[in-house]
Motif scaffolding. Structure first.
Motif, mmCIF file in Angstrom:
data_model
loop_
_atom_site.group_PDB
_atom_site.id
_atom_site.type_symbol
_atom_site.label_atom_id
_atom_site.label_comp_id
_atom_site.label_asym_id
_atom_site.label_seq_id
_atom_site.Cartn_x
_atom_site.Cartn_y
_atom_site.Cartn_z
ATOM 1 N N LEU A 150 1.379 46.361 19.559
ATOM 2 C CA LEU A 150 2.257 47.221 18.772
ATOM 3 C C LEU A 150 3.184 46.391 17.892
ATOM 4 O O LEU A 150 3.640 45.319 18.298
ATOM 5 N N ASP A 151 3.448 46.891 16.713
ATOM 6 C CA ASP A 151 4.516 46.348 15.871
ATOM 7 C C ASP A 151 5.806 47.092 16.200
ATOM 8 O O ASP A 151 5.787 48.251 16.621
ATOM 9 N N ASN A 152 6.937 46.413 16.007
ATOM 10 C CA ASN A 152 8.259 47.002 16.266
ATOM 11 C C ASN A 152 8.438 47.399 17.730
ATOM 12 O O ASN A 152 9.209 48.305 18.042
ATOM 13 N N MET A 153 7.753 46.703 18.611
ATOM 14 C CA MET A 153 7.935 46.921 20.053
ATOM 15 C C MET A 153 9.145 46.116 20.509
ATOM 16 O O MET A 153 9.267 44.936 20.168
ATOM 17 N N PRO A 154 10.073 46.717 21.259
ATOM 18 C CA PRO A 154 11.328 46.034 21.569
ATOM 19 C C PRO A 154 11.216 44.940 22.630
ATOM 20 O O PRO A 154 12.019 44.019 22.660
ATOM 21 N N ASN A 155 10.262 45.051 23.533
ATOM 22 C CA ASN A 155 10.102 44.047 24.581
ATOM 23 C C ASN A 155 8.796 43.306 24.372
ATOM 24 O O ASN A 155 8.058 43.571 23.418
ATOM 25 N N THR A 156 8.488 42.358 25.221
ATOM 26 C CA THR A 156 7.306 41.518 25.024
ATOM 27 C C THR A 156 6.022 42.195 25.472
ATOM 28 O O THR A 156 5.006 42.144 24.781
ATOM 29 N N ALA A 157 6.045 42.818 26.654
ATOM 30 C CA ALA A 157 4.825 43.404 27.199
ATOM 31 C C ALA A 157 5.164 44.427 28.265
ATOM 32 O O ALA A 157 6.252 44.394 28.855
ATOM 33 N N LEU A 158 4.229 45.314 28.510
ATOM 34 C CA LEU A 158 4.379 46.331 29.560
ATOM 35 C C LEU A 158 3.037 46.552 30.225
ATOM 36 O O LEU A 158 2.045 46.837 29.554
ATOM 37 N N THR A 159 2.997 46.398 31.535
ATOM 38 C CA THR A 159 1.801 46.706 32.316
ATOM 39 C C THR A 159 2.012 48.044 33.003
ATOM 40 O O THR A 159 2.991 48.229 33.720
ATOM 41 N N SER A 160 1.097 48.981 32.788
ATOM 42 C CA SER A 160 1.264 50.317 33.343
ATOM 43 C C SER A 160 -0.076 50.888 33.785
ATOM 44 O O SER A 160 -1.124 50.562 33.217
ATOM 45 N N PRO A 161 -0.076 51.750 34.819
ATOM 46 C CA PRO A 161 -1.329 52.350 35.277
ATOM 47 C C PRO A 161 -1.771 53.473 34.346
ATOM 48 O O PRO A 161 -0.948 54.207 33.814
ATOM 49 N N VAL A 162 -3.079 53.596 34.155
ATOM 50 C CA VAL A 162 -3.611 54.732 33.392
ATOM 51 C C VAL A 162 -4.107 55.813 34.341
ATOM 52 O O VAL A 162 -4.329 56.949 33.932
ATOM 53 N N THR A 163 -4.266 55.468 35.609
ATOM 54 C CA THR A 163 -4.700 56.430 36.618
ATOM 55 C C THR A 163 -3.501 57.223 37.129
ATOM 56 O O THR A 163 -2.351 56.879 36.880
ATOM 57 N N LYS A 164 -3.795 58.267 37.874
ATOM 58 C CA LYS A 164 -2.735 59.137 38.383
ATOM 59 C C LYS A 164 -2.540 58.886 39.874
ATOM 60 O O LYS A 164 -1.906 57.933 40.271
ATOM 61 N N ASP A 165 -3.120 59.763 40.720
ATOM 62 C CA ASP A 165 -2.947 59.629 42.164
ATOM 63 C C ASP A 165 -4.293 59.485 42.870
ATOM 64 O O ASP A 165 -4.499 60.001 43.962
ATOM 65 N N GLU A 166 -5.215 58.742 42.250
ATOM 66 C CA GLU A 166 -6.556 58.623 42.819
ATOM 67 C C GLU A 166 -6.635 57.689 44.014
ATOM 68 O O GLU A 166 -7.641 57.637 44.697
ATOM 69 N N GLY A 167 -5.596 56.915 44.273
ATOM 70 C CA GLY A 167 -5.609 56.020 45.425
ATOM 71 C C GLY A 167 -5.725 54.557 45.071
ATOM 72 O O GLY A 167 -5.464 53.686 45.881
ATOM 73 N N THR A 168 -6.152 54.260 43.868
ATOM 74 C CA THR A 168 -6.149 52.898 43.344
ATOM 75 C C THR A 168 -5.901 53.007 41.852
ATOM 76 O O THR A 168 -6.007 54.094 41.282
ATOM 77 N N ASP A 169 -5.594 51.898 41.211
ATOM 78 C CA ASP A 169 -5.174 51.978 39.812
ATOM 79 C C ASP A 169 -6.062 51.180 38.878
ATOM 80 O O ASP A 169 -6.573 50.115 39.229
ATOM 81 N N LEU A 170 -6.185 51.697 37.667
ATOM 82 C CA LEU A 170 -6.652 50.947 36.519
ATOM 83 C C LEU A 170 -5.439 50.767 35.622
ATOM 84 O O LEU A 170 -4.550 51.626 35.591
ATOM 85 N N PHE A 171 -5.409 49.670 34.874
ATOM 86 C CA PHE A 171 -4.204 49.323 34.137
ATOM 87 C C PHE A 171 -4.440 49.182 32.638
ATOM 88 O O PHE A 171 -5.539 48.864 32.187
ATOM 89 N N HIS A 172 -3.364 49.415 31.900
ATOM 90 C CA HIS A 172 -3.304 49.118 30.475
ATOM 91 C C HIS A 172 -2.128 48.170 30.263
ATOM 92 O O HIS A 172 -1.066 48.343 30.854
ATOM 93 N N ILE A 173 -2.322 47.149 29.410
ATOM 94 C CA ILE A 173 -1.229 46.247 29.069
ATOM 95 C C ILE A 173 -0.946 46.377 27.580
ATOM 96 O O ILE A 173 -1.858 46.261 26.757
ATOM 97 N N THR A 174 0.307 46.633 27.251
ATOM 98 C CA THR A 174 0.752 46.720 25.864
ATOM 99 C C THR A 174 1.535 45.467 25.514
ATOM 100 O O THR A 174 2.432 45.055 26.261
ATOM 101 N N PHE A 175 1.199 44.842 24.385
ATOM 102 C CA PHE A 175 1.865 43.621 23.954
ATOM 103 C C PHE A 175 2.557 43.834 22.612
ATOM 104 O O PHE A 175 2.066 44.580 21.759
ATOM 105 N N ARG A 176 3.676 43.150 22.429
ATOM 106 C CA ARG A 176 4.293 43.087 21.105
ATOM 107 C C ARG A 176 3.453 42.165 20.231
ATOM 108 O O ARG A 176 3.219 41.000 20.573
#
Length: 330
Positions: free
Chosen positions: A112-138
Protein backbone atom coordinates in the motif's frame (compact mmCIF):
# COMPACT_ATOMS: atom_id res chain seq x y z
CA UNK A 1 -3.50 -16.43 21.97
CA UNK A 2 -5.81 -14.74 19.51
CA UNK A 3 -5.91 -10.97 19.16
CA UNK A 4 -8.96 -9.32 17.69
CA UNK A 5 -8.31 -7.14 14.67
CA UNK A 6 -9.70 -4.05 16.39
CA UNK A 7 -7.07 -4.43 19.11
CA UNK A 8 -4.38 -4.79 16.49
CA UNK A 9 -5.46 -1.53 14.84
CA UNK A 10 -5.37 0.35 18.14
CA UNK A 11 -1.87 -1.01 18.84
CA UNK A 12 -0.20 -0.21 15.56
CA UNK A 13 -1.81 3.15 14.90
CA UNK A 14 -0.52 4.30 18.27
CA UNK A 15 3.05 3.98 16.93
CA UNK A 16 3.14 4.55 13.19
CA UNK A 17 6.64 3.33 12.41
CA UNK A 18 6.31 0.04 14.23
CA UNK A 19 5.71 -3.32 12.69
CA UNK A 20 2.08 -4.37 12.77
CA UNK A 21 1.39 -6.74 15.63
CA UNK A 22 1.17 -10.41 14.71
CA UNK A 23 -2.22 -12.05 15.10
CA UNK A 24 -1.93 -15.53 16.52
CA UNK A 25 -4.49 -18.33 16.35
CA UNK A 26 -5.10 -21.29 18.60
CA UNK A 27 -6.00 -24.68 17.19
CA UNK A 28 -9.23 -25.95 18.71
CA UNK A 29 -9.22 -29.18 20.78
CA UNK A 30 -9.88 -32.23 18.64
CA UNK A 31 -9.03 -30.37 15.45
CA UNK A 32 -7.22 -32.36 12.72
CA UNK A 33 -4.60 -29.94 11.35
CA UNK A 34 -3.81 -31.76 8.09
CA UNK A 35 -7.39 -32.51 7.09
CA UNK A 36 -8.71 -29.20 8.38
CA UNK A 37 -5.97 -27.17 6.73
CA UNK A 38 -6.69 -28.63 3.30
CA UNK A 39 -10.36 -27.77 3.65
CA UNK A 40 -9.58 -24.22 4.77
CA UNK A 41 -7.08 -23.74 1.94
CA UNK A 42 -9.73 -24.79 -0.56
CA UNK A 43 -12.33 -22.53 1.04
CA UNK A 44 -10.08 -19.44 0.83
CA UNK A 45 -8.49 -20.22 -2.51
CA UNK A 46 -4.96 -20.97 -1.33
CA UNK A 47 -3.03 -23.39 -3.51
CA UNK A 48 0.03 -24.46 -1.47
CA UNK A 49 1.74 -25.68 -4.64
CA UNK A 50 1.87 -22.20 -6.14
CA UNK A 51 5.10 -20.21 -5.56
CA UNK A 52 5.08 -17.58 -2.83
CA UNK A 53 5.73 -14.81 -5.35
CA UNK A 54 2.39 -15.55 -7.02
CA UNK A 55 0.63 -14.54 -3.80
CA UNK A 56 1.20 -10.82 -4.31
CA UNK A 57 -2.42 -9.67 -4.50
CA UNK A 58 -4.88 -6.93 -3.60
CA UNK A 59 -5.27 -5.95 0.04
CA UNK A 60 -8.32 -7.56 1.70
CA UNK A 61 -11.21 -5.16 2.10
CA UNK A 62 -11.42 -5.67 5.86
CA UNK A 63 -7.80 -4.55 6.24
CA UNK A 64 -8.46 -1.42 4.17
CA UNK A 65 -11.56 -0.78 6.27
CA UNK A 66 -9.45 -0.76 9.45
CA UNK A 67 -7.36 2.04 8.02
CA UNK A 68 -10.40 3.99 6.81
CA UNK A 69 -12.15 3.61 10.16
CA UNK A 70 -9.06 5.17 11.73
CA UNK A 71 -9.31 8.16 9.40
CA UNK A 72 -6.63 7.07 6.94
CA UNK A 73 -6.86 6.18 3.29
CA UNK A 74 -3.92 4.16 1.97
CA UNK A 75 -4.13 3.05 -1.65
CA UNK A 76 -3.03 -0.04 -3.56
CA UNK A 77 0.49 0.21 -4.89
CA UNK A 78 0.88 -0.96 -8.51
CA UNK A 79 3.86 -3.31 -8.55
CA UNK A 80 6.39 -3.06 -11.37
CA UNK A 81 8.85 -5.70 -12.60
CA UNK A 82 11.75 -4.36 -10.54
CA UNK A 83 9.68 -4.39 -7.36
CA UNK A 84 8.51 -7.95 -7.99
CA UNK A 85 12.15 -8.98 -8.24
CA UNK A 86 12.78 -7.39 -4.84
CA UNK A 87 9.90 -9.44 -3.42
CA UNK A 88 11.22 -12.63 -5.03
CA UNK A 89 14.67 -12.07 -3.47
CA UNK A 90 13.12 -11.43 -0.04
CA UNK A 91 11.14 -14.69 -0.18
CA UNK A 92 14.30 -16.58 -1.21
CA UNK A 93 16.12 -15.40 1.93
CA UNK A 94 13.60 -16.97 4.34
CA UNK A 95 14.74 -19.94 6.49
CA UNK A 96 13.48 -23.46 5.68
CA UNK A 97 10.72 -23.53 8.32
CA UNK A 98 9.40 -20.18 7.11
CA UNK A 99 9.29 -21.47 3.54
CA UNK A 100 7.31 -24.57 4.52
CA UNK A 101 4.85 -22.78 6.77
CA UNK A 102 4.22 -19.91 4.37
CA UNK A 103 3.49 -22.35 1.55
CA UNK A 104 0.63 -23.71 3.65
CA UNK A 105 -0.55 -20.64 5.59
CA UNK A 106 0.27 -17.48 3.63
CA UNK A 107 -2.73 -16.72 1.47
CA UNK A 108 -1.45 -13.42 0.12
CA UNK A 109 0.63 -10.29 0.58
CA UNK A 110 0.02 -6.76 -0.66
CA UNK A 111 1.62 -3.33 -0.81
CA UNK A 112 0.00 0.00 0.00
CA UNK A 113 0.98 3.60 -0.58
CA UNK A 114 0.34 6.10 2.24
CA UNK A 115 0.29 3.29 4.80
CA UNK A 116 1.15 4.74 8.23
CA UNK A 117 3.02 1.74 9.65
CA UNK A 118 5.52 -0.68 8.14
CA UNK A 119 3.55 -3.93 8.01
CA UNK A 120 0.54 -5.78 9.38
CA UNK A 121 0.06 -9.53 9.65
CA UNK A 122 -3.59 -10.52 9.96
CA UNK A 123 -5.70 -13.68 9.58
CA UNK A 124 -8.03 -14.02 6.60
CA UNK A 125 -9.85 -16.96 8.20
CA UNK A 126 -12.60 -16.64 10.77
CA UNK A 127 -13.22 -19.34 13.39
CA UNK A 128 -12.26 -22.46 11.45
CA UNK A 129 -9.74 -23.61 14.06
CA UNK A 130 -6.55 -22.68 12.23
CA UNK A 131 -5.51 -19.59 10.31
CA UNK A 132 -4.37 -18.47 6.91
CA UNK A 133 -2.66 -15.11 6.86
CA UNK A 134 -2.32 -11.97 4.78
CA UNK A 135 0.61 -9.57 5.22
CA UNK A 136 0.25 -5.93 4.20
CA UNK A 137 3.42 -3.90 3.61
CA UNK A 138 4.07 -0.20 3.18
CA UNK A 139 5.30 0.03 -0.41
CA UNK A 140 7.97 2.59 0.44
CA UNK A 141 10.19 -0.07 2.03
CA UNK A 142 10.69 -1.61 -1.41
CA UNK A 143 13.02 1.29 -2.16
CA UNK A 144 14.88 1.48 1.14
CA UNK A 145 17.84 -0.49 2.43
CA UNK A 146 17.64 -2.20 5.80
CA UNK A 147 20.03 0.43 7.15
CA UNK A 148 17.83 3.31 5.97
CA UNK A 149 14.57 1.82 7.23
CA UNK A 150 15.96 0.54 10.54
CA UNK A 151 17.56 3.91 11.27
CA UNK A 152 14.25 5.71 10.69
CA UNK A 153 12.43 3.25 12.93
CA UNK A 154 15.02 3.45 15.72
CA UNK A 155 15.02 7.25 15.69
CA UNK A 156 11.30 7.25 16.51
CA UNK A 157 12.40 6.16 20.00
CA UNK A 158 13.93 9.59 20.55
CA UNK A 159 12.61 13.12 20.63
CA UNK A 160 13.63 15.48 17.86
CA UNK A 161 15.33 18.80 18.36
CA UNK A 162 18.81 17.86 19.58
CA UNK A 163 20.99 17.89 16.47
CA UNK A 164 24.21 17.03 18.34
CA UNK A 165 23.33 13.42 19.28
CA UNK A 166 21.96 10.89 16.80
CA UNK A 167 21.29 7.17 16.56
CA UNK A 168 21.86 5.13 13.40
CA UNK A 169 21.67 1.45 12.51
CA UNK A 170 24.21 0.02 10.10
CA UNK A 171 22.63 -3.12 8.69
CA UNK A 172 23.88 -3.41 5.13
CA UNK A 173 22.40 -2.69 1.73
CA UNK A 174 19.86 -5.47 1.35
CA UNK A 175 16.27 -4.38 0.74
CA UNK A 176 14.32 -3.30 3.81
CA UNK A 177 11.61 -5.72 2.66
CA UNK A 178 14.01 -8.58 3.43
CA UNK A 179 14.11 -7.62 7.10
CA UNK A 180 10.42 -6.82 7.41
CA UNK A 181 9.31 -9.99 5.61
CA UNK A 182 11.54 -12.08 7.87
CA UNK A 183 10.05 -10.42 10.93
CA UNK A 184 6.43 -10.66 9.82
CA UNK A 185 6.68 -14.21 8.48
CA UNK A 186 8.12 -15.25 11.85
CA UNK A 187 4.78 -14.15 13.30
CA UNK A 188 3.05 -16.40 10.75
CA UNK A 189 5.27 -19.33 11.76
CA UNK A 190 4.70 -18.56 15.43
CA UNK A 191 0.94 -18.31 15.02
CA UNK A 192 0.55 -21.27 12.68
CA UNK A 193 2.65 -23.75 14.64
CA UNK A 194 2.05 -22.50 18.18
CA UNK A 195 5.75 -21.95 18.88
CA UNK A 196 5.14 -19.54 21.75
CA UNK A 197 2.15 -21.01 23.50
CA UNK A 198 1.08 -21.57 27.09
CA UNK A 199 -1.75 -24.01 27.78
CA UNK A 200 -3.63 -24.34 31.05
CA UNK A 201 -3.50 -27.80 32.58
CA UNK A 202 -5.40 -28.43 35.81
CA UNK A 203 -5.64 -24.69 36.31
CA UNK A 204 -1.90 -24.12 36.00
CA UNK A 205 -0.04 -22.54 33.08
CA UNK A 206 1.96 -25.09 31.08
CA UNK A 207 4.27 -23.65 28.40
CA UNK A 208 5.33 -25.92 25.56
CA UNK A 209 8.98 -26.93 25.24
CA UNK A 210 9.89 -24.20 22.73
CA UNK A 211 8.25 -21.49 24.84
CA UNK A 212 10.02 -22.72 27.95
CA UNK A 213 13.43 -22.82 26.27
CA UNK A 214 13.06 -19.47 24.54
CA UNK A 215 11.66 -17.50 27.47
CA UNK A 216 13.38 -19.13 30.44
CA UNK A 217 15.16 -16.48 32.48
CA UNK A 218 14.07 -13.77 30.03
CA UNK A 219 10.28 -13.48 30.26
CA UNK A 220 7.87 -14.10 33.13
CA UNK A 221 4.92 -13.91 30.73
CA UNK A 222 4.22 -12.68 27.19
CA UNK A 223 4.65 -9.02 28.18
CA UNK A 224 6.57 -9.13 31.46
CA UNK A 225 10.36 -9.43 31.52
CA UNK A 226 12.24 -11.53 34.01
CA UNK A 227 13.05 -9.41 37.06
CA UNK A 228 16.75 -9.36 36.09
CA UNK A 229 15.85 -7.37 32.97
CA UNK A 230 13.22 -5.00 34.28
CA UNK A 231 15.46 -2.00 33.72
CA UNK A 232 13.57 1.18 34.78
CA UNK A 233 14.79 3.19 31.78
CA UNK A 234 14.24 0.51 29.13
CA UNK A 235 10.73 -0.13 30.44
CA UNK A 236 9.94 3.47 29.45
CA UNK A 237 10.63 2.78 25.75
CA UNK A 238 7.80 3.80 23.44
CA UNK A 239 7.67 0.16 22.34
CA UNK A 240 6.30 -0.66 25.79
CA UNK A 241 2.78 0.17 27.04
CA UNK A 242 2.65 3.73 28.34
CA UNK A 243 6.17 4.39 27.08
CA UNK A 244 7.71 7.64 25.94
CA UNK A 245 10.33 8.97 23.56
CA UNK A 246 13.77 9.21 25.11
CA UNK A 247 15.62 12.49 24.89
CA UNK A 248 18.73 12.15 22.68
CA UNK A 249 21.01 12.76 25.66
CA UNK A 250 19.74 9.45 27.11
CA UNK A 251 20.93 7.42 24.10
CA UNK A 252 24.22 6.35 25.68
CA UNK A 253 22.46 5.18 28.83
CA UNK A 254 19.71 3.43 26.87
CA UNK A 255 22.06 1.29 24.78
CA UNK A 256 24.41 0.64 27.70
CA UNK A 257 21.37 -0.77 29.52
CA UNK A 258 20.26 -2.77 26.46
CA UNK A 259 23.73 -4.32 26.21
CA UNK A 260 23.20 -5.82 29.67
CA UNK A 261 20.11 -7.75 28.50
CA UNK A 262 19.54 -10.77 26.23
CA UNK A 263 17.43 -8.66 23.83
CA UNK A 264 18.62 -8.05 20.28
CA UNK A 265 16.87 -4.68 19.95
CA UNK A 266 14.69 -2.22 21.81
CA UNK A 267 11.71 -3.53 19.86
CA UNK A 268 12.48 -7.05 21.10
CA UNK A 269 11.36 -5.88 24.53
CA UNK A 270 7.78 -5.23 23.42
CA UNK A 271 6.63 -8.86 23.93
CA UNK A 272 8.01 -12.34 23.65
CA UNK A 273 6.46 -12.63 20.17
CA UNK A 274 8.38 -9.55 19.00
CA UNK A 275 11.46 -10.83 20.80
CA UNK A 276 11.37 -14.03 18.76
CA UNK A 277 10.77 -12.18 15.47
CA UNK A 278 13.58 -9.70 16.10
CA UNK A 279 16.11 -12.24 17.36
CA UNK A 280 15.50 -14.62 14.45
CA UNK A 281 15.62 -11.81 11.88
CA UNK A 282 18.85 -10.25 13.14
CA UNK A 283 20.48 -13.65 13.65
CA UNK A 284 19.50 -14.87 10.18
CA UNK A 285 20.76 -11.79 8.36
CA UNK A 286 24.02 -11.49 10.29
CA UNK A 287 24.94 -15.17 10.62
CA UNK A 288 23.54 -16.67 7.42
CA UNK A 289 23.97 -13.69 5.07
CA UNK A 290 26.93 -12.00 6.76
CA UNK A 291 25.20 -8.63 7.03
CA UNK A 292 26.15 -6.14 9.76
CA UNK A 293 23.79 -5.05 12.52
CA UNK A 294 25.30 -2.25 14.55
CA UNK A 295 23.50 0.43 16.55
CA UNK A 296 25.66 3.56 16.59
CA UNK A 297 25.37 6.60 18.86
CA UNK A 298 27.08 9.70 17.47
CA UNK A 299 27.76 13.14 18.88
CA UNK A 300 28.41 15.94 16.39
CA UNK A 301 28.92 13.34 13.67
CA UNK A 302 31.47 11.24 15.59
CA UNK A 303 30.58 7.79 16.94
CA UNK A 304 30.87 7.68 20.71
CA UNK A 305 29.35 4.24 21.37
CA UNK A 306 27.83 1.27 19.57
CA UNK A 307 25.93 -1.94 20.30
CA UNK A 308 26.18 -5.10 18.19
CA UNK A 309 23.67 -7.63 19.58
CA UNK A 310 25.21 -10.63 17.85
CA UNK A 311 28.46 -9.99 19.72
CA UNK A 312 26.65 -10.07 23.07
CA UNK A 313 27.15 -13.24 25.13
CA UNK A 314 23.68 -12.82 26.63
CA UNK A 315 22.08 -12.66 23.19
CA UNK A 316 24.16 -15.46 21.69
CA UNK A 317 23.30 -17.89 24.46
CA UNK A 318 19.74 -17.89 23.06
CA UNK A 319 20.76 -18.88 19.52
CA UNK A 320 20.52 -22.64 20.08
CA UNK A 321 16.74 -22.53 20.26
CA UNK A 322 16.63 -20.90 16.81
CA UNK A 323 17.87 -24.09 15.14
CA UNK A 324 14.22 -25.13 15.00
CA UNK A 325 13.87 -22.75 12.03
CA UNK A 326 16.62 -24.49 10.05
CA UNK A 327 15.47 -28.09 10.30
CA UNK A 328 14.81 -29.77 6.95
CA UNK A 329 12.16 -31.98 8.52
CA UNK A 330 8.51 -31.24 7.78
Amino acid sequence: MKLHKALVVNCFFAALWLFGNGVFAQVKPGFSPAKGLRAIQNKYGLDPNKPLLSRVAATPEDVLKMFRDAGMDPTEHPMNKEEMQIVAKAFAVLPPLHQRVLEQHLRSISFLDNMPNTALTSPVTKDEGTDLFHITFRAGILHQTISEWATEKERTCFEKGDSTTSVSIHAGLMSALTYVLLHESTHVVDGSTGLLKVDTIEGKPKPNAFTLNFTNGVWQSANVHDRLYQDPLLLQSRFRPGGRRFVPAEALTVYAALAKTPFASLYSMASWHEDLAELLTIYHLTEKYKQPFRVSVSCKGREIAHYEPMRSALVRQRIKVLQRFYSKKA
